[in-house]
Design an enzyme around this catalytic site. Structure first.
Site, short mmCIF file in Angstrom:
data_model
loop_
_atom_site.label_atom_id
_atom_site.label_comp_id
_atom_site.label_asym_id
_atom_site.label_seq_id
_atom_site.Cartn_x
_atom_site.Cartn_y
_atom_site.Cartn_z
N LYS A 66 34.42 27.31 -35.01
CA LYS A 66 34.75 27.97 -36.46
C LYS A 66 35.62 26.74 -37.31
O LYS A 66 36.12 27.23 -38.32
CB LYS A 66 35.24 29.16 -36.54
CG LYS A 66 34.60 30.23 -35.78
CD LYS A 66 32.91 30.14 -36.10
CE LYS A 66 32.77 30.47 -37.54
NZ LYS A 66 31.34 30.25 -37.93
N HIS A 130 32.93 21.77 -28.16
CA HIS A 130 34.15 22.37 -28.47
C HIS A 130 35.14 22.09 -27.65
O HIS A 130 36.43 22.81 -27.61
CB HIS A 130 33.92 23.69 -28.74
CG HIS A 130 33.10 24.21 -29.60
ND1 HIS A 130 33.33 24.16 -30.94
CD2 HIS A 130 31.97 25.29 -29.67
CE1 HIS A 130 32.16 24.38 -31.68
NE2 HIS A 130 31.53 25.49 -30.82
N SER A 160 37.94 33.03 -39.57
CA SER A 160 36.40 32.92 -39.49
C SER A 160 36.15 33.26 -37.89
O SER A 160 35.12 33.78 -37.78
CB SER A 160 36.24 31.50 -39.76
OG SER A 160 34.67 31.21 -39.76
#
Length: 314
Positions: A66, A130, A160
């Site tokens: 995010k 990630h 988020s």
């Protein structure tokens, strides 16, 4: 493009369906002390990561969840396509090959055999993840692949991620207060935001690593896209840079999200705004985040680039 990326849509739709069948306790797995969603990140795949052989001309983009990974991925893809001047036929061949090889949208997603299949992809590969540097394959650094580290202020990242978590059936649902506590303690998928930034800070002076700030990208997209293109060695005209910026605007990508990403597109793109944290943070949570940032990241180079005083103070 929607038809070209059909294999990605199928993977994401299957991920959502599989996640909805699991209980909250079954949704996450742990690998080296970090939590991951089991429907897309299998422990055996994470273990097999070391078999992945990075190339010198690979582009590796890593960002904590995010922080704008899909947005920057779109920019990188448009930069690559524009620079290489692919014809429609060439683009179709590349996407057909990705479908044939069952390439998943993130390095850590999918089955452990995918890394052998990825060897058949032509250069230049754009690889999105990630992951922190200690989990990434050592070949990324040994072979000097280009790495972009995407950062975003922690308060907006948390808000988020909270909304995304509760819309995605692959994650256990949480109340805001419970999720805030889990985030602050690194007990969310992909682990601690603070550890992510701190670990990548150790590599930021490497000539093959550069940081991309989400807020800077929103404030001055032309300048940032030009800087990214230079770092990657893409030679583009001013007009081509502007074209990439227009194609990669958040609003444009959100509008096309359902077409290109199926049901996942509706979940993925929410506001993309700066300062949305003010809608949820309590005064005590605000102070707790301020203390945590000061303790972990205030003295780091990436911490300075986050511009905490500008984006995270009332």
């Amino acid at each position: 493009m929607a038809q070209d990326r059909k294999h990605v849509v199928e993977f994401l739709d299957r991920m959502l369906m599989d996640g909805s069948k699991l209980s909250s306790e079954e949704k996450l797995c742990s690998y080296k002390g970090v939590l991951y969603p089991i429907t897309i990140c299998r422990p055996e795949t994470l273990q097999a990561l070391e078999t992945f052989e990075a190339r010198r001309d690979d582009v590796i983009m890593t960002g904590y969840p995010k922080c704008g990974s899909h947005w920057l991925e779109g920019i990188l893809n448009n930069l690559s396509i524009t620079s290489a001047k692919y014809t429609e036929e060439e683009m179709k061949k590349r996407t057909d090959l990705e479908k044939e090889l069952k390439i998943t949208p993130r390095l850590e997603f999918g089955d452990p055999d995918k890394f052998k299949r990825m060897e058949k992809l032509p250069s230049r590969r754009i690889i999105i993840t990630h992951l922190t540097p200690d989990i990434l394959p050592k070949s990324v650094f040994r072979n000097k692949a280009k790495v972009l580290v995407l950062i975003r202020n922690p308060k907006d990242t948390l808000v988020s991620f909270f909304h995304f978590n509760n819309k995605m059936p692959i994650f256990p649902k949480r109340t805001w207060d419970a999720y805030f506590t889990d985030f602050m303690n690194g007990k969310v998928s992909w682990g601690s935001y603070f550890d992510f930034v701190k670990e990548w800070d150790k590599y930021i002076d490497n000539e093959n690593v550069t940081a991309v700030n989400y807020e800077d990208l929103k404030e001055n997209p032309n300048l940032e896209v030009k800087r990214i293109a230079k770092f990657l060695g893409f030679s583009l005209t001013e007009e081509e840079i502007q074209s990439v910026v227009e194609k990669s605007r958040f609003k444009t990508m959100k509008e096309s999200g359902q077409e290109t990403l199926g049901a996942f597109g509706d979940i993925l793109f929410r506001k993309g705004s700066v300062g949305d944290w003010k809608t949820l943070f309590s005064e005590s949570q605000n102070k707790e985040m301020d203390r945590k940032f000061e303790e972990y990241l205030a003295g780091t180079k990436l911490g300075a680039q986050i511009k905490y005083d500008i984006y995270c103070k009332i």
